[in-house]
Design an enzyme around this catalytic site. Structure first.
Site, PDB file in Angstrom:
ATOM      1  N   GLU A   1      -1.855   2.995   6.774  1.00 14.34           N
ATOM      2  CA  GLU A   1       0.099   3.878   6.580  1.00 14.34           C
ATOM      3  C   GLU A   1       0.494   5.562   6.485  1.00 14.34           C
ATOM      4  O   GLU A   1       1.510   5.679   6.290  1.00 14.34           O
ATOM      5  CB  GLU A   1       1.159   3.418   5.120  1.00 14.34           C
ATOM      6  CG  GLU A   1       0.776   2.483   4.978  1.00 14.34           C
ATOM      7  CD  GLU A   1       0.944   1.046   3.773  1.00 14.34           C
ATOM      8  OE1 GLU A   1       1.710   2.171   3.314  1.00 14.34           O
ATOM      9  OE2 GLU A   1       1.709  -0.064   3.779  1.00 14.34           O
TER      10      GLU A   1
ATOM     11  N   GLU B   1      -0.742  -5.950   6.976  1.00  6.84           N
ATOM     12  CA  GLU B   1      -0.446  -6.378   5.601  1.00  6.84           C
ATOM     13  C   GLU B   1       0.917  -6.737   5.383  1.00  6.84           C
ATOM     14  O   GLU B   1       1.372  -6.955   5.591  1.00  6.84           O
ATOM     15  CB  GLU B   1      -0.616  -4.894   5.012  1.00  6.84           C
ATOM     16  CG  GLU B   1      -1.351  -3.980   4.648  1.00  6.84           C
ATOM     17  CD  GLU B   1      -0.695  -2.541   3.540  1.00  6.84           C
ATOM     18  OE1 GLU B   1       0.239  -2.781   3.281  1.00  6.84           O
ATOM     19  OE2 GLU B   1      -1.670  -1.575   4.240  1.00  6.84           O
TER      20      GLU B   1
END
Length: 706
Positions: free
Chosen positions: A206, A299
């Site tokens: 991320e 995710e």
């Protein structure tokens, strides 16, 4: 016994106090066996050995490594916007999960790695993402990924949690020592680059690395021209060799580098926080068009409650208290867990305003055992629906999904398929079912039966059997659809399951789907659901617990040292099977027990070991028949097998389980007359005699079967 494919000798002169880099010429292999990911084929591995002999003095040094012949490529798919992977030219629909690290205290061992990776294989996963907040594991981890066919997404050690994102922004310039980071990164690439399972490098979780590190990684990990993607290859001038540069001049050169987990075909591809969600969902939501917008989700997470024995083994008694269920004015329930569960990152089974409590669907739990059992029911449904929902839109909307997360490096309660003690949750087996290469499933949004074929071969002359069973043990709905052909790499809707629209459908019922070969009744896929009418719940299953369904378990045990393999057949004796229908025997095609090999043994034994091992059975106990008495008629629901230390002087609450155990299936149910083959294997600690126990929704006290 081994076969030498190539033997090549080079003479090199080396001046004193000097070093030299020497590149071997290209070698040609005629039709080598290819390495394939789990579910696509065999994991064929070859051994390369290099030795240095000094003239007049003999061998000075040697090195060897297993490798596999395979080609991995990927591109951003124009249909879905997600990154689409291909292995050996075949598209692969990614179904896997996120790996944190093996152990929070870094107690890293070959034995634990082997169990961890085989568990992922057993779940039918094909990719593991090594999350950037963790570490690069030891070579043994990648060794078992090679052996069991798990593609590896390897991130470097940067995460938005602590490197440049968050409120307030933390450590905006990333790692404190950029030169040291790059030294470690280059060293890690050299350590791991020969593993065929390693599929791609990613800059961070991320987050994109700081500009100087990102630029250095892009340069160091640039692709050799031979491995450029198809589009770039097609633009190379005709007649110009793609291998015109020395491969040894590249740090890797064979794998793509992506700058971050939310970029370039993952999530929205632009770095925005567009992964997730991370909490309980209504199972049908996973099938709906608006659940997730993008083609590849790196995710998506949910609940992860283990069994009660794990809670007692890892927490003080204050942690054995189940949540308080607080009902709000809108009818939703908020779970209030004890402080120890909060510390261990417990995710509730309710989402007030959106999702009714999935444990209370079965009635208010009485104690920890009841709570954890009902949590396993929810775990199974939740994760099977997640993967089936993604697979329902294979290639039309999605190219892959990675679940957050598969395991915990500590005794956490968030998102896991097996706990830190290696005890599997029911979600493990929900995933195992949903991620089968060939699979039959119910679309929970449309109630159409679908058949999934992720293999490279068309399925032909197959049929789907659909049967509904009520709580009285009768079959009010039965349908067979024959002479089906399912194209390769496709999900195909077959027919609507119309029982809910029939006259007077039961509020709670069981659904059994079987996909089979018409020629020999061989089962390709079996899938069992428990369902309720829209707006309903499963509370009628609570009184169903009192119904005692007779079972017959035939088992045989094979012992080799401390290794045990137990083969059994579990039969629901509440009704004699129809002799005209051979499907009750569950003759599974391609689901024989895997040989649990060590690659070191494979090297030593070569072809002879591979053909003759078949689990060397030095001691064989005879067939044992165990019967569970009962006079009820119906489904033997949610059967669960476990292995324990047989000694009788355990203290109350002491964990007597032997872990880990590999099961061919668990948390399964049997309709009247049905037989299920089950195989389990494990290592018994020294001096311990194992005891195999069967429990289930109808069998709370447990029954010793071996």
């Amino acid at each position: 016994m081994c076969l030498v494919e190539h033997l090549h000798v080079e003479h090199v002169s080396l001046p004193p106090q000097a070093s030299v880099q020497h590149t071997f010429p290209q070698l040609f292999f005629y039709k080598p066996n290819l390495w394939w990911p789990n579910g696509m084929g065999k994991q064929s591995l070859y051994n390369v050995g290099i030795s240095i002999d000094i003239k007049g003095f003999g061998e000075s040094d040697s090195w060897s490594h297993l490798f596999g012949f395979r080609k991995i490529e990927s591109h951003i798919d124009s249909t879905t916007g997600g990154r689409l992977f291909k292995v050996n030219g075949q598209p692969i629909f990614i179904r896997g999960g996120n790996w944190i690290l093996s152990d929070g205290l870094l107690r890293l061992s070959n034995k634990r790695y082997k169990t961890d990776i085989k568990f992922h294989k057993d779940m039918n996963f094909n990719m593991i993402r090594c999350w950037g907040g963790g570490l690069a594991e030891r070579p043994e981890f990648y060794h078992y990924c090679d052996a069991y066919g798990l593609l590896v997404w390897q991130e470097f050690w940067i995460t938005g949690d602590s490197d440049g994102r968050g409120i307030p922004v933390s450590n905006p310039n990333g790692p404190l020592d950029h030169d040291l980071f790059m030294f470690c990164a280059r060293d890690t690439v050299k350590l791991l680059r020969n593993h065929p399972s390693l599929a791609l490098w990613v800059g961070g979780n991320e987050q994109v690395p700081p500009e100087d590190i990102n630029t250095a990684l892009k340069n160091d990990l640039k692709l050799h021209p031979y491995f450029e993607n198809t589009t770039k290859n097609s633009n190379l001038k005709e007649g110009k060799s793609q291998a015109w540069k020395d491969p040894s001049q590249y740090l890797d050169g064979t794998r793509i580098y992506i700058q971050g987990s939310l970029w370039d075909g993952f999530a929205n591809g632009k770095g925005d926080f567009t992964d997730g969600p991370y909490n309980i969902q209504n199972p049908e939501s996973f099938f709906q068009d608006d659940f997730y917008k993008y083609g590849f989700n790196p995710e998506v997470g949910s609940v992860g409650m283990p069994v009660a024995a794990t809670i007692r083994a890892t927490m003080p008694k204050e942690g054995w208290q189940i949540p308080i269920f607080k009902k709000s004015s809108n009818g939703y329930v908020e779970e209030i867990p004890n402080p120890i569960w909060v510390y261990h990152k417990y995710i509730p089974y309710s989402k007030p305003g959106l999702v009714h409590d999935q444990i209370l669907q079965y009635g208010t739990p009485k104690d920890l055992d009841d709570f954890c059992l009902k949590a396993q029911l929810a775990n199974y449904i939740q994760y099977r629906a997640l993967l089936e929902g993604w697979t329902s839109r294979m290639w039309s909307k999605y190219t892959g999904v990675l679940i957050w997360k598969n395991q915990n490096p500590w005794t956490g309660l968030r998102g896991q398929f097996y706990d830190h003690l290696h005890g599997q949750t029911a979600g493990f087996y929900g995933c195992r079912s949903a991620a089968e290469p060939i699979h039959v499933q119910l679309n929970l949004a449309t109630y159409f039966i679908e058949v999934v074929n992720t293999t490279s071969e068309e399925l032909s002359n197959v049929a789907v059997e659909v049967s509904v069973w009520d709580l009285e043990g009768t079959c009010p709905y039965y349908k067979v659809t024959e002479k089906l052909s399912i194209p390769s790499k496709r999900t195909v809707p077959i027919a609507e399951m119309k029982y809910p629209k029939s006259k007077n459908p039961k509020p709670v019922y069981f659904l059994l789907l079987k996909l089979y070969n018409i020629s020999d009744y061989g089962i390709l896929s079996r899938n069992f659901y428990w369902l309720h009418q829209p707006g309903g719940d499963y509370k009628l299953l609570e009184p169903y617990r009192k119904k005692k369904i007779p079972l017959k378990v035939t088992s045989q045990i094979f012992i080799r040292g401390s290794s045990y393999e137990i083969q059994m057949h579990v039969e629901n004796k509440s009704k004699k099977a129809d002799s005209r229908n051979l499907l009750h025997e569950n003759n599974f095609i391609g689901k024989k027990c895997d040989i649990d090999f060590d690659m070191e043994q494979k090297q030593e034994g070569g072809l002879f070991w591979r053909f003759c091992q078949q689990f060397s059975r030095e001691e064989t106990n005879g067939l044992r028949v165990s019967e569970v008495n009962g006079n009820g008629m119906g489904v033997a629901f949610f059967l669960h097998i476990s292995v324990h230390d047989s000694k009788k002087d355990h203290e109350k609450g002491e964990d007597s389980r032997i872990l880990p155990v590999h099961y061919s299936d668990n948390y399964f149910s049997l309709v009247p007359g049905e037989v299920m083959p089950i195989t389990l294997s494990f290592e018994a600690p020294p001096g311990v005699s194992p005891r195999v126990t069967l429990r289930g929704w109808n069998y709370p006290a447990g029954h010793t079967i071996h």
